[in-house]
Design a protein around this motif. Structure first.
Motif, PDB file in Angstrom:
ATOM      1  N   ALA A   1       0.863  -1.189   0.000  1.00 23.59           N
ATOM      2  CA  ALA A   1       0.000   0.000   0.000  1.00 23.59           C
ATOM      3  C   ALA A   1       0.897   1.236   0.000  1.00 23.59           C
ATOM      4  N   ALA A   2       0.934   1.944  -1.113  1.00 22.60           N
ATOM      5  CA  ALA A   2       1.792   3.123  -1.229  1.00 22.60           C
ATOM      6  C   ALA A   2       1.324   4.225  -0.276  1.00 22.60           C
ATOM      7  N   PRO A   3       2.243   4.808   0.472  1.00 16.21           N
ATOM      8  CA  PRO A   3       1.884   5.885   1.401  1.00 16.21           C
ATOM      9  C   PRO A   3       1.764   7.227   0.686  1.00 16.21           C
ATOM     10  N   SER A   4       1.252   8.208   1.396  1.00 13.71           N
ATOM     11  CA  SER A   4       1.231   9.581   0.890  1.00 13.71           C
ATOM     12  C   SER A   4       2.601  10.224   1.040  1.00 13.71           C
ATOM     13  N   LEU A   5       3.359   9.776   2.060  1.00 15.26           N
ATOM     14  CA  LEU A   5       4.667  10.346   2.379  1.00 15.26           C
ATOM     15  C   LEU A   5       5.431   9.331   3.216  1.00 15.26           C
ATOM     16  N   VAL A   6       6.774   9.334   3.082  1.00 12.45           N
ATOM     17  CA  VAL A   6       7.636   8.477   3.897  1.00 12.45           C
ATOM     18  C   VAL A   6       8.569   9.354   4.715  1.00 12.45           C
TER      19      VAL A   6
END
Length: 173
Positions: free
Chosen positions: A88-93
């Motif tokens: 699940a790709a995040p909005s920010l890391v």
């Protein structure tokens, strides 16, 4: 400022520790319940992946993010971060640099490679580290990170930096 339960937050709670090198590795996080906040974010709701191996820094950063009203997920090293981003790709890391196994610089390079190949959407990666030399900042940017934040980090500084990249919920007074 309080924690929404009437208890004040001490200044020491608002500062990330700077002793990354002395931390002992934590056991891997569970892939069955990947969200630390307990809920998956609604579509379009900001979702932050924290990549941090130091248990104290994990607690403090996750508390900061929760106080900002952000949904979060924790990875304890670079390989976990790659696996979680594929899930699940995040909005920010928010990426620590020094970690056991795959460090933050290598993880950022691999995430950017996957994005260039169209396997992941583009999202900002912010270095979160005690290393503040110009060469450290240059290394972070060269690895594909968008910003370089140094520890100790306070709540308001983190919020201002995240607000550059995310639509943050309003704080309660």
């Amino acid at each position: 400022m309080d924690r929404n339960d009437g208890h004040p937050i001490s200044e020491t709670t608002l500062v990330l520790m700077t002793s990354d090198a002395s931390a002992k590795p934590s056991p891997p996080s569970s892939m069955t319940d990947p969200t630390v906040s307990g809920q998956r974010p609604a579509p379009g709701e900001p979702f932050v992946l924290l990549v941090e191996d130091n248990p104290i820094n994990q607690v403090v950063a996750l508390e900061f993010l929760a106080l900002m009203g952000l949904k979060t997920q924790l990875a304890r090293n670079g390989q976990e971060a790659l696996d979680l981003c594929e899930h699940a790709a995040p909005s920010l890391v928010l990426m620590d640099i020094q970690m056991p196994g795959m460090d933050g610089l290598e993880c950022a390079r691999r995430l950017r490679e996957q994005q260039a190949q169209g396997r992941l959407p583009r999202f900002p990666i912010l270095a979160l580290t005690a290393h503040a030399l110009d060469s450290d900042v240059a290394d972070s940017l060269k690895a594909g990170m968008d910003e370089h934040l140094t520890k100790p980090l306070d709540f308001l500084t983190l919020r201002r930096r995240l607000a550059r990249w995310l639509d943050l919920p309003q704080l309660n007074d």
